[in-house]
Design a protein around this motif. Structure first.
Motif, PDB file in Angstrom:
ATOM      1  N   ARG A  38      35.460  47.681  34.704  1.00  0.00           N
ATOM      2  CA  ARG A  38      35.348  47.222  36.083  1.00  0.00           C
ATOM      3  C   ARG A  38      36.229  46.011  36.298  1.00  0.00           C
ATOM      4  O   ARG A  38      36.538  45.273  35.359  1.00  0.00           O
ATOM      5  CB  ARG A  38      33.895  46.911  36.439  1.00  0.00           C
ATOM      6  CG  ARG A  38      33.291  45.723  35.697  1.00  0.00           C
ATOM      7  CD  ARG A  38      31.809  45.598  36.010  1.00  0.00           C
ATOM      8  NE  ARG A  38      31.200  44.442  35.353  1.00  0.00           N
ATOM      9  CZ  ARG A  38      29.900  44.180  35.368  1.00  0.00           C
ATOM     10  NH1 ARG A  38      29.053  45.004  36.001  1.00  0.00           N
ATOM     11  NH2 ARG A  38      29.436  43.114  34.753  1.00  0.00           N
ATOM     12  N   GLN A  39      36.609  45.831  37.556  1.00  0.00           N
ATOM     13  CA  GLN A  39      37.440  44.688  37.910  1.00  0.00           C
ATOM     14  C   GLN A  39      36.985  44.136  39.249  1.00  0.00           C
ATOM     15  O   GLN A  39      37.017  44.841  40.264  1.00  0.00           O
ATOM     16  CB  GLN A  39      38.916  45.077  37.976  1.00  0.00           C
ATOM     17  CG  GLN A  39      39.847  43.902  38.156  1.00  0.00           C
ATOM     18  CD  GLN A  39      41.296  44.261  37.892  1.00  0.00           C
ATOM     19  OE1 GLN A  39      41.683  45.431  37.894  1.00  0.00           O
ATOM     20  NE2 GLN A  39      42.116  43.256  37.637  1.00  0.00           N
ATOM     21  N   ALA A  40      36.548  42.889  39.217  1.00  0.00           N
ATOM     22  CA  ALA A  40      36.146  42.197  40.432  1.00  0.00           C
ATOM     23  C   ALA A  40      37.348  41.440  40.989  1.00  0.00           C
ATOM     24  O   ALA A  40      38.288  41.131  40.248  1.00  0.00           O
ATOM     25  CB  ALA A  40      35.011  41.229  40.115  1.00  0.00           C
ATOM     26  N   GLY A  42      40.021  38.893  41.803  1.00  0.00           N
ATOM     27  CA  GLY A  42      40.421  37.658  41.145  1.00  0.00           C
ATOM     28  C   GLY A  42      40.076  37.569  39.679  1.00  0.00           C
ATOM     29  O   GLY A  42      40.299  36.532  39.052  1.00  0.00           O
ATOM     30  N   LYS A  43      39.527  38.654  39.128  1.00  0.00           N
ATOM     31  CA  LYS A  43      39.146  38.647  37.711  1.00  0.00           C
ATOM     32  C   LYS A  43      39.881  39.740  36.954  1.00  0.00           C
ATOM     33  O   LYS A  43      40.385  40.689  37.534  1.00  0.00           O
ATOM     34  CB  LYS A  43      37.633  38.837  37.566  1.00  0.00           C
ATOM     35  CG  LYS A  43      36.812  37.694  38.137  1.00  0.00           C
ATOM     36  CD  LYS A  43      35.346  37.868  37.820  1.00  0.00           C
ATOM     37  CE  LYS A  43      34.516  36.695  38.325  1.00  0.00           C
ATOM     38  NZ  LYS A  43      33.078  36.855  37.991  1.00  0.00           N
ATOM     39  N   GLU A  44      39.907  39.588  35.637  1.00  0.00           N
ATOM     40  CA  GLU A  44      40.529  40.601  34.798  1.00  0.00           C
ATOM     41  C   GLU A  44      39.614  41.817  34.666  1.00  0.00           C
ATOM     42  O   GLU A  44      38.393  41.707  34.818  1.00  0.00           O
ATOM     43  CB  GLU A  44      40.831  40.023  33.413  1.00  0.00           C
ATOM     44  CG  GLU A  44      41.906  38.950  33.409  1.00  0.00           C
ATOM     45  CD  GLU A  44      42.295  38.539  32.005  1.00  0.00           C
ATOM     46  OE1 GLU A  44      43.235  37.737  31.862  1.00  0.00           O
ATOM     47  OE2 GLU A  44      41.664  39.005  31.039  1.00  0.00           O
ATOM     48  N   ARG A  45      40.246  42.943  34.347  1.00  0.00           N
ATOM     49  CA  ARG A  45      39.459  44.141  34.101  1.00  0.00           C
ATOM     50  C   ARG A  45      38.624  43.936  32.843  1.00  0.00           C
ATOM     51  O   ARG A  45      39.121  43.430  31.833  1.00  0.00           O
ATOM     52  CB  ARG A  45      40.386  45.342  33.949  1.00  0.00           C
ATOM     53  CG  ARG A  45      39.686  46.675  33.928  1.00  0.00           C
ATOM     54  CD  ARG A  45      40.683  47.810  34.027  1.00  0.00           C
ATOM     55  NE  ARG A  45      41.423  47.770  35.284  1.00  0.00           N
ATOM     56  CZ  ARG A  45      42.250  48.730  35.691  1.00  0.00           C
ATOM     57  NH1 ARG A  45      42.434  49.810  34.925  1.00  0.00           N
ATOM     58  NH2 ARG A  45      42.907  48.627  36.823  1.00  0.00           N
ATOM     59  N   GLU A  46      37.354  44.343  32.892  1.00  0.00           N
ATOM     60  CA  GLU A  46      36.476  44.121  31.754  1.00  0.00           C
ATOM     61  C   GLU A  46      35.777  45.407  31.347  1.00  0.00           C
ATOM     62  O   GLU A  46      35.504  46.281  32.161  1.00  0.00           O
ATOM     63  CB  GLU A  46      35.431  43.041  32.054  1.00  0.00           C
ATOM     64  CG  GLU A  46      34.454  43.390  33.145  1.00  0.00           C
ATOM     65  CD  GLU A  46      33.361  42.336  33.319  1.00  0.00           C
ATOM     66  OE1 GLU A  46      33.364  41.327  32.589  1.00  0.00           O
ATOM     67  OE2 GLU A  46      32.499  42.531  34.191  1.00  0.00           O
ATOM     68  N   SER A  63      26.492  42.116  29.369  1.00  0.00           N
ATOM     69  CA  SER A  63      26.042  41.885  30.743  1.00  0.00           C
ATOM     70  C   SER A  63      25.343  43.085  31.359  1.00  0.00           C
ATOM     71  O   SER A  63      24.644  42.939  32.370  1.00  0.00           O
ATOM     72  CB  SER A  63      27.220  41.472  31.616  1.00  0.00           C
ATOM     73  OG  SER A  63      28.223  42.478  31.598  1.00  0.00           O
ATOM     74  N   GLU A  89      26.544  40.372  40.963  1.00  0.00           N
ATOM     75  CA  GLU A  89      27.672  40.169  40.036  1.00  0.00           C
ATOM     76  C   GLU A  89      28.208  41.466  39.441  1.00  0.00           C
ATOM     77  O   GLU A  89      29.225  41.462  38.748  1.00  0.00           O
ATOM     78  CB  GLU A  89      27.301  39.193  38.923  1.00  0.00           C
ATOM     79  CG  GLU A  89      26.015  39.520  38.207  1.00  0.00           C
ATOM     80  CD  GLU A  89      24.836  38.731  38.743  1.00  0.00           C
ATOM     81  OE1 GLU A  89      24.694  38.617  39.992  1.00  0.00           O
ATOM     82  OE2 GLU A  89      24.034  38.232  37.914  1.00  0.00           O
ATOM     83  N   ALA A  92      32.305  45.338  41.934  1.00  0.00           N
ATOM     84  CA  ALA A  92      33.641  45.490  41.367  1.00  0.00           C
ATOM     85  C   ALA A  92      34.144  46.898  41.667  1.00  0.00           C
ATOM     86  O   ALA A  92      33.377  47.749  42.130  1.00  0.00           O
ATOM     87  CB  ALA A  92      33.615  45.271  39.851  1.00  0.00           C
TER      88      ALA A  92
END
Length: 123
Positions: A38-40, A42-46, A63, A89, A92
């Protein structure tokens, strides 16, 4: 070659559930490790979750442990991500991915990617 198409995303309230599906084309789907990332904004793909082709092994990001479940049905070339007790949270774009060379949880290891499906969890 494997093509992946995700579905099942949407808007849900906190505490709710969604089930994502990823339909694969390609004769060798059953031999791939499949993962969800997933990618939110402004964040990196996790990494979220992964499952071996034989369904013997699964792995989850800390998480989502205890809330998300990854599964696959090789006869239908489909992998699922059941998401329960969703939190804001978790919002994403969720991507399905296939890894042909073994087992891994890093996005750099995965060969094939879907276009993503948006999951939005409201508080």
């Amino acid at each position: 070659q494997v093509q992946l198409v995700e579905s099942g995303g949407g808007l849900v309230q906190a505490g709710g559930s969604l089930r994502l599906s990823c339909a694969a084309s390609g004769r060798t789907f059953s031999m791939y490790t499949m993962g969800w990332f997933r990618q939110a904004p402004g964040k990196e793909r996790e990494f979220v979750a992964a499952i071996t082709w034989s369904v013997i092994s699964t792995d989850y990001a800390d998480s989502v442990k205890g809330r998300f479940t990854i599964s696959r049905y090789n006869a239908k070339s489909t992998v699922y991500l059941q998401m329960n007790s969703l939190k804001p949270e978790d919002t994403a774009v969720y991507y399905c991915a296939g890894y042909s060379a073994g087992w891994g949880t890093s996005s750099y290891e995965y060969d094939y990617w879907g276009q993503g499906t948006q999951v939005t969890v409201s508080s």
